[in-house]
Scaffold this motif. Structure first.
Motif, PDB file in Angstrom:
ATOM      1  N   PRO A 134       0.905  -1.360  -0.105  1.00 43.05           N
ATOM      2  CA  PRO A 134       0.060   0.099   0.222  1.00 43.05           C
ATOM      3  C   PRO A 134       0.780   1.353  -0.087  1.00 43.05           C
ATOM      4  CG  PRO A 134      -1.102  -1.627   1.351  1.00 43.05           C
ATOM      5  CD  PRO A 134       0.433  -2.134   1.059  1.00 43.05           C
ATOM      6  N   VAL A 135       0.424   2.118  -0.996  1.00 40.88           N
ATOM      7  CA  VAL A 135       1.415   3.192  -1.207  1.00 40.88           C
ATOM      8  C   VAL A 135       0.852   4.270  -0.120  1.00 40.88           C
ATOM      9  CG1 VAL A 135      -0.207   4.382  -2.958  1.00 40.88           C
ATOM     10  CG2 VAL A 135       2.267   4.756  -2.967  1.00 40.88           C
ATOM     11  N   GLU A 136       1.836   5.228   0.349  1.00 44.06           N
ATOM     12  CA  GLU A 136       1.493   6.056   1.474  1.00 44.06           C
ATOM     13  C   GLU A 136       0.107   6.961   1.156  1.00 44.06           C
ATOM     14  OE1 GLU A 136       3.668   9.563   4.169  1.00 44.06           O
ATOM     15  OE2 GLU A 136       4.954   8.644   2.636  1.00 44.06           O
ATOM     16  N   PHE A 137       0.162   7.460   0.114  1.00 42.64           N
ATOM     17  CA  PHE A 137      -0.920   8.525   0.034  1.00 42.64           C
ATOM     18  C   PHE A 137      -2.130   7.668  -0.022  1.00 42.64           C
ATOM     19  CE2 PHE A 137      -0.072   7.718  -4.611  1.00 42.64           C
ATOM     20  CZ  PHE A 137      -1.280   7.810  -4.992  1.00 42.64           C
ATOM     21  N   CYS A 138      -2.318   6.555  -0.538  1.00 45.27           N
ATOM     22  CA  CYS A 138      -3.381   5.602  -0.268  1.00 45.27           C
ATOM     23  C   CYS A 138      -3.907   5.230   1.012  1.00 45.27           C
ATOM     24  CB  CYS A 138      -3.539   4.587  -1.291  1.00 45.27           C
ATOM     25  SG  CYS A 138      -3.605   4.791  -3.110  1.00 45.27           S
ATOM     26  N   ARG A 139      -2.734   4.979   1.771  1.00 44.36           N
ATOM     27  CA  ARG A 139      -2.891   4.582   3.245  1.00 44.36           C
ATOM     28  C   ARG A 139      -3.567   5.796   3.905  1.00 44.36           C
ATOM     29  NH1 ARG A 139       2.576   2.821   3.133  1.00 44.36           N
ATOM     30  NH2 ARG A 139       3.062   4.497   4.736  1.00 44.36           N
ATOM     31  N   GLU A 140      -3.060   6.989   3.668  1.00 46.53           N
ATOM     32  CA  GLU A 140      -3.498   8.289   4.516  1.00 46.53           C
ATOM     33  C   GLU A 140      -5.103   8.350   4.032  1.00 46.53           C
ATOM     34  OE1 GLU A 140      -1.118  11.185   2.883  1.00 46.53           O
ATOM     35  OE2 GLU A 140       0.345  10.938   3.936  1.00 46.53           O
ATOM     36  N   LYS A 141      -5.384   7.897   3.026  1.00 47.34           N
ATOM     37  CA  LYS A 141      -7.103   7.925   2.597  1.00 47.34           C
ATOM     38  C   LYS A 141      -7.806   6.854   3.049  1.00 47.34           C
ATOM     39  CE  LYS A 141      -6.332  10.317  -1.999  1.00 47.34           C
ATOM     40  NZ  LYS A 141      -6.724  10.227  -3.385  1.00 47.34           N
ATOM     41  N   THR A 142      -7.251   5.897   3.796  1.00 49.71           N
ATOM     42  CA  THR A 142      -7.909   4.687   4.452  1.00 49.71           C
ATOM     43  C   THR A 142      -7.464   4.616   5.744  1.00 49.71           C
ATOM     44  OG1 THR A 142      -6.189   3.183   3.329  1.00 49.71           O
ATOM     45  CG2 THR A 142      -8.018   3.618   2.126  1.00 49.71           C
ATOM     46  N   GLY A 143      -7.382   5.556   6.641  1.00 54.53           N
ATOM     47  CA  GLY A 143      -7.133   5.232   7.978  1.00 54.53           C
ATOM     48  C   GLY A 143      -5.730   5.211   8.397  1.00 54.53           C
ATOM     49  N   GLY A 144      -4.851   5.207   7.647  1.00 53.01           N
ATOM     50  CA  GLY A 144      -3.313   5.265   7.999  1.00 53.01           C
ATOM     51  C   GLY A 144      -2.632   3.940   7.965  1.00 53.01           C
ATOM     52  N   ALA A 145      -3.258   2.977   8.011  1.00 54.49           N
ATOM     53  CA  ALA A 145      -2.649   1.629   8.542  1.00 54.49           C
ATOM     54  C   ALA A 145      -2.741   0.735   7.051  1.00 54.49           C
ATOM     55  CB  ALA A 145      -3.122   0.923   9.456  1.00 54.49           C
ATOM     56  N   ALA A 146      -1.572   0.042   6.842  1.00 51.48           N
ATOM     57  CA  ALA A 146      -1.740  -0.802   5.715  1.00 51.48           C
ATOM     58  C   ALA A 146      -2.649  -2.008   5.721  1.00 51.48           C
ATOM     59  CB  ALA A 146      -0.273  -1.401   5.313  1.00 51.48           C
ATOM     60  N   LYS A 147      -3.387  -2.110   5.123  1.00 51.59           N
ATOM     61  CA  LYS A 147      -4.651  -3.299   5.286  1.00 51.59           C
ATOM     62  C   LYS A 147      -3.989  -4.624   4.499  1.00 51.59           C
ATOM     63  CE  LYS A 147      -8.770  -0.322   4.954  1.00 51.59           C
ATOM     64  NZ  LYS A 147      -9.928   0.087   4.296  1.00 51.59           N
ATOM     65  N   TYR A 148      -2.947  -4.707   3.794  1.00 53.50           N
ATOM     66  CA  TYR A 148      -2.548  -5.691   3.083  1.00 53.50           C
ATOM     67  C   TYR A 148      -0.997  -5.836   3.032  1.00 53.50           C
ATOM     68  CZ  TYR A 148      -6.882  -5.168   0.793  1.00 53.50           C
ATOM     69  OH  TYR A 148      -8.367  -5.165   0.528  1.00 53.50           O
ATOM     70  N   GLU A 149      -0.657  -7.121   3.287  1.00 53.90           N
ATOM     71  CA  GLU A 149       1.053  -7.154   3.195  1.00 53.90           C
ATOM     72  C   GLU A 149       1.677  -6.918   2.104  1.00 53.90           C
ATOM     73  OE1 GLU A 149       1.575 -11.176   5.203  1.00 53.90           O
ATOM     74  OE2 GLU A 149       0.809 -10.622   6.870  1.00 53.90           O
ATOM     75  N   LYS A 150       2.927  -6.650   2.017  1.00 51.50           N
ATOM     76  CA  LYS A 150       3.568  -6.617   0.595  1.00 51.50           C
ATOM     77  C   LYS A 150       3.632  -7.912   0.193  1.00 51.50           C
ATOM     78  CE  LYS A 150       7.719  -4.635   1.409  1.00 51.50           C
ATOM     79  NZ  LYS A 150       9.127  -4.520   1.492  1.00 51.50           N
ATOM     80  N   VAL A 151       3.414  -7.910  -1.527  1.00 49.49           N
ATOM     81  CA  VAL A 151       3.799  -8.917  -2.211  1.00 49.49           C
ATOM     82  C   VAL A 151       4.355  -8.659  -3.619  1.00 49.49           C
ATOM     83  CG1 VAL A 151       2.025 -10.206  -4.045  1.00 49.49           C
ATOM     84  CG2 VAL A 151       1.211  -9.111  -1.990  1.00 49.49           C
ATOM     85  N   VAL A 152       5.343  -9.656  -3.888  1.00 52.90           N
ATOM     86  CA  VAL A 152       6.253  -9.547  -4.871  1.00 52.90           C
ATOM     87  C   VAL A 152       5.633 -10.123  -5.919  1.00 52.90           C
ATOM     88  CG1 VAL A 152       8.306 -10.370  -5.835  1.00 52.90           C
ATOM     89  CG2 VAL A 152       8.454  -9.697  -3.219  1.00 52.90           C
ATOM     90  N   TYR A 153       5.187  -9.308  -7.123  1.00 51.13           N
ATOM     91  CA  TYR A 153       4.530  -9.619  -8.195  1.00 51.13           C
ATOM     92  C   TYR A 153       4.727 -11.195  -8.676  1.00 51.13           C
ATOM     93  CZ  TYR A 153       2.601 -10.425 -12.664  1.00 51.13           C
ATOM     94  OH  TYR A 153       2.036 -10.859 -13.677  1.00 51.13           O
ATOM     95  N   GLY A 154       6.175 -11.044  -9.078  1.00 51.58           N
ATOM     96  CA  GLY A 154       6.663 -12.297  -9.644  1.00 51.58           C
ATOM     97  C   GLY A 154       6.438 -13.645  -8.854  1.00 51.58           C
ATOM     98  N   GLU A 155       6.452 -13.454  -7.815  1.00 52.20           N
ATOM     99  CA  GLU A 155       6.370 -14.486  -6.934  1.00 52.20           C
ATOM    100  C   GLU A 155       4.830 -14.778  -6.779  1.00 52.20           C
ATOM    101  OE1 GLU A 155       7.888 -13.616  -2.928  1.00 52.20           O
ATOM    102  OE2 GLU A 155       9.988 -13.697  -3.631  1.00 52.20           O
ATOM    103  N   HIS A 156       3.881 -13.921  -6.730  1.00 53.08           N
ATOM    104  CA  HIS A 156       2.604 -14.139  -6.612  1.00 53.08           C
ATOM    105  C   HIS A 156       2.146 -14.844  -8.214  1.00 53.08           C
ATOM    106  CE1 HIS A 156      -1.728 -12.945  -6.094  1.00 53.08           C
ATOM    107  NE2 HIS A 156      -1.685 -12.540  -7.292  1.00 53.08           N
TER     108      HIS A 156
END
Length: 307
Positions: free
Chosen positions: A274-296
């Protein structure tokens, strides 16, 4: 999944296609209107049609015709480019080889991940097609960046400056032996990456999208348009502001159906969070863990095929 939408919005993106790369047009009212419509569509449905994209309808039809001609070849000919682990899961998939939630899908397909060489997977037309859909996708992602309140190039650089892409040519047969047949051409799923563009047959209703109420809504073909949808990586990056929508394919038509899907992804090795400016719009905390796209992607591919 978006709202209880009953239809999929249609957007004329011609101002975006024409102006999004011109810095002097940053405040153009027509461009900004498209950006607002994109924001609404991503929030409400996660799906939208686009017209005014700059690709002639005749070329869209020709690409589908090339796809159909390949699938009309004898089975032995199609197997010459059979998908294998050794090919990097590129090439031809037979009917039922693709699996969604443990259930064989009633389609055959060609998966292309790398630049397409002349004489393989069709012809030079598909290279041209990839380049065109790549550019439209890049421009739409620039519009989505603005819709979210970010910089126009927010998805470029380490996120999707060198985006991985997948081109899938898909055929949905109708004369399927009873012992093989399941009830879906492709089971309900969300897409893995950022954005998908689908060039579907003009006269066969088969793609269905699920709204929040659980109703399946037809993505009824509109000639000359792409059906677009957002994917898993955009959900993570936006911290859930935009949600991918479940969709499936059920071909109840008596005719063979083809579609050509272009998947515009993040960089293969991008760590999406979650990028910072989107976290700020959604309460401040990250709702999702980091995902490496290629691994996904690799995890999905390894569980999606029966070889």
């Amino acid at each position: 999944m978006g709202s209880d939408f009953k239809s999929i919005p249609l957007l004329d993106i011609s101002p975006l296609v024409e102006k999004i790369d011109d810095p002097s047009m940053a405040n153009d009212k027509d461009l900004l209107q498209v950006v607002r419509f994109l924001d609404d569509a991503c929030k409400e449905a996660g799906f939208f049609y686009v017209k005014g994209h700059g690709i002639d309808e005749s070329l869209m039809r020709e690409v589908r015709n090339v796809t159909r001609k390949f699938f009309q070849l004898p089975y032995e000919e199609k197997l010459k480019i059979k998908m294998t682990p050794q090919s990097g899961y590129r090439g031809y998939q037979r009917l039922g080889e693709n699996i969604t939630k443990g259930k064989p899908d009633m389609h055959e397909a060609i998966d292309c991940y790398t630049p397409i060489r002349p004489g393989k997977y069709g012809d030079l037309l598909l290279n041209q097609w990839k380049d065109l859909t790549y550019d439209i996708s890049r421009k739409i992602m620039r519009g989505i960046a603005l819709a979210l309140g970010g910089a126009i190039d927010a998805f470029e650089g380490d996120t999707a400056g060198d985006p991985f892409w997948v081109l899938r040519l898909i055929g949905y047969p109708v004369d399927i032996p009873e012992e093989q047949c399941t009830d879906t051409g492709c089971g309900a799923h969300t897409d893995y990456g950022l954005l998908t563009l689908v060039n579907q047959d003009d006269d066969i209703c088969a793609l269905e999208v699920q709204n929040r109420a659980g109703e399946w809504i037809y993505a009824t073909p509109i000639p000359g348009t792409f059906v677009c949808n957002i994917g898993d990586m955009l959900k993570v990056w936006t911290n859930g502001i935009y949600q991918p929508t479940l969709h499936r394919v059920v071909n109840n038509s008596p005719r063979y159906r083809v579609s050509v899907a272009f998947f515009y992804e993040s960089n293969f090795d991008a760590a999406i969070e979650p990028v910072e400016f989107c976290r700020e719009k959604t309460g401040g905390a990250a709702k999702y863990e980091k995902v490496v796209y290629g691994e996904h992607l690799v995890q999905k591919v390894l569980t999606n095929f029966v070889m």
